[in-house]
Write a protein that holds these residues in place. Structure first.
Motif, mmCIF file in Angstrom:
data_model
loop_
_atom_site.group_PDB
_atom_site.id
_atom_site.type_symbol
_atom_site.label_atom_id
_atom_site.label_comp_id
_atom_site.label_asym_id
_atom_site.label_seq_id
_atom_site.Cartn_x
_atom_site.Cartn_y
_atom_site.Cartn_z
ATOM 1 N N THR A 7 26.888 7.620 106.150
ATOM 2 C CA THR A 7 26.627 8.937 106.470
ATOM 3 C C THR A 7 28.230 9.328 107.338
ATOM 4 O O THR A 7 29.151 8.626 107.784
ATOM 5 N N SER A 9 31.656 12.687 106.890
ATOM 6 C CA SER A 9 33.130 13.535 105.809
ATOM 7 C C SER A 9 33.653 12.661 105.131
ATOM 8 O O SER A 9 33.779 11.764 105.207
ATOM 9 N N ASP A 32 25.090 9.307 95.394
ATOM 10 C CA ASP A 32 26.461 9.515 94.613
ATOM 11 C C ASP A 32 26.051 8.991 93.134
ATOM 12 O O ASP A 32 26.035 9.131 91.780
ATOM 13 N N GLU A 80 21.709 21.987 94.504
ATOM 14 C CA GLU A 80 21.119 21.505 95.071
ATOM 15 C C GLU A 80 19.648 21.672 95.744
ATOM 16 O O GLU A 80 18.762 20.253 95.862
ATOM 17 N N HIS A 84 18.886 17.674 94.927
ATOM 18 C CA HIS A 84 18.686 16.571 96.008
ATOM 19 C C HIS A 84 17.004 16.178 96.484
ATOM 20 O O HIS A 84 16.754 15.130 95.870
ATOM 21 N N PRO A 111 25.720 10.718 101.568
ATOM 22 C CA PRO A 111 27.095 11.575 102.171
ATOM 23 C C PRO A 111 26.912 12.810 103.048
ATOM 24 O O PRO A 111 27.030 13.798 103.831
ATOM 25 N N LEU A 112 25.305 13.507 102.242
ATOM 26 C CA LEU A 112 25.712 14.968 103.461
ATOM 27 C C LEU A 112 23.630 14.324 103.861
ATOM 28 O O LEU A 112 23.031 15.646 104.291
ATOM 29 N N GLU A 115 23.542 17.553 106.906
ATOM 30 C CA GLU A 115 23.873 18.805 106.409
ATOM 31 C C GLU A 115 22.166 18.810 104.916
ATOM 32 O O GLU A 115 21.304 20.117 105.613
ATOM 33 N N THR A 116 21.282 17.865 104.778
ATOM 34 C CA THR A 116 20.265 18.261 104.125
ATOM 35 C C THR A 116 19.142 17.882 104.503
ATOM 36 O O THR A 116 17.625 17.979 104.218
ATOM 37 N N LYS A 156 32.084 22.766 104.196
ATOM 38 C CA LYS A 156 30.135 23.060 104.561
ATOM 39 C C LYS A 156 29.785 21.693 105.042
ATOM 40 O O LYS A 156 28.465 21.803 104.780
ATOM 41 N N GLN A 157 30.416 20.914 105.991
ATOM 42 C CA GLN A 157 29.977 19.402 106.421
ATOM 43 C C GLN A 157 29.655 20.321 107.441
ATOM 44 O O GLN A 157 30.809 20.405 108.492
ATOM 45 N N LYS A 163 28.879 14.956 114.117
ATOM 46 C CA LYS A 163 28.080 13.715 113.178
ATOM 47 C C LYS A 163 28.500 12.328 114.106
ATOM 48 O O LYS A 163 27.892 11.524 114.784
#
Length: 194
Positions: A7, A9, A32, A80, A84, A111-112, A115-116, A156-157, A163
């Motif tokens: 991962t 940003s 992606d 999402e 997701h 990527p997230l 976040e997820t 949002k990240q 990280k």
């Protein structure tokens, strides 16, 4: 089999780094790319139901979708919540295929990841990072990118510093491709010894 979560940003060089793992012979699942496949296939019908007018000739039009969800937190949440789980299913199938094939290491390019809540899906985490000025330069060079979009994405990240603290490995992409490739090779070598 070890599952490495990759991962970073926006603008940190994660996609380039993922290709480096693939060049080392490590199977890589690109979230992606999975979204692109889903938008052109299994997810299109559901997307048209959620966001009428965003599917053209059976494929989600990302620009039309973007116009509907960017700056609209409720619409983004709907998107999402729909996409997701489908991406996760795609990744799970990828992992299972490679487990059956006897792979010792796979990479999930997510990527997230933080976040997820995806950290429970991986055994180790590699974060791709670069100095903020390099990140900014890379992102603002992208077609259609603005300061406002960049700021909204960053908001949002999970911050890069956090990280890096939570990672098992940090790949510095700010020192050139050869330096990043050396780090990737070292990670592959270390994980092969576990």
């Amino acid at each position: 089999m070890i599952i490495l979560g990759l991962t970073g940003s926006i603008g940190m060089g994660k996609s380039t780094t993922a290709r480096m793992f693939a060049e080392e012979g490590v199977p890589v699942h690109d979230s992606d790319a999975a979204v692109h496949r889903l938008y052109a296939g299994d997810a299109a019908k559901g997307m048209e139901e959620l966001f009428p007018g965003t599917v053209i000739d059976g494929v989600v039009d990302r620009n039309k979708l973007g116009q509907r969800v960017i700056g609209n937190p409720e619409a983004l949440r709907k998107l999402e919540n729909y996409i997701h789980p489908l991406v996760r299913q795609d990744a799970d199938a990828f992992v299972e295929r490679h487990r059956k094939a006897g792979a010792e290491l796979v990479v999930l390019d997510i990527p997230l990841l933080f976040e997820t809540g995806g950290t429970d899906r991986v055994d180790r985490i590699a974060v791709v990072s670069a100095p903020a000025d390099i990140q900014r330069q890379r992102v603002l060079a992208r077609p259609g990118m603005t300061e406002e979009k960049f700021a909204a994405i960053l908001a949002k990240q999970v911050p890069d510093e956090e990280k890096r603290q939570r990672a098992d490995y940090v790949i510095d992409s700010g020192k050139g491709l050869d330096h990043a490739r050396d780090q990737v090779r070292q990670i592959v070598k270390e994980l092969a010894q576990l």
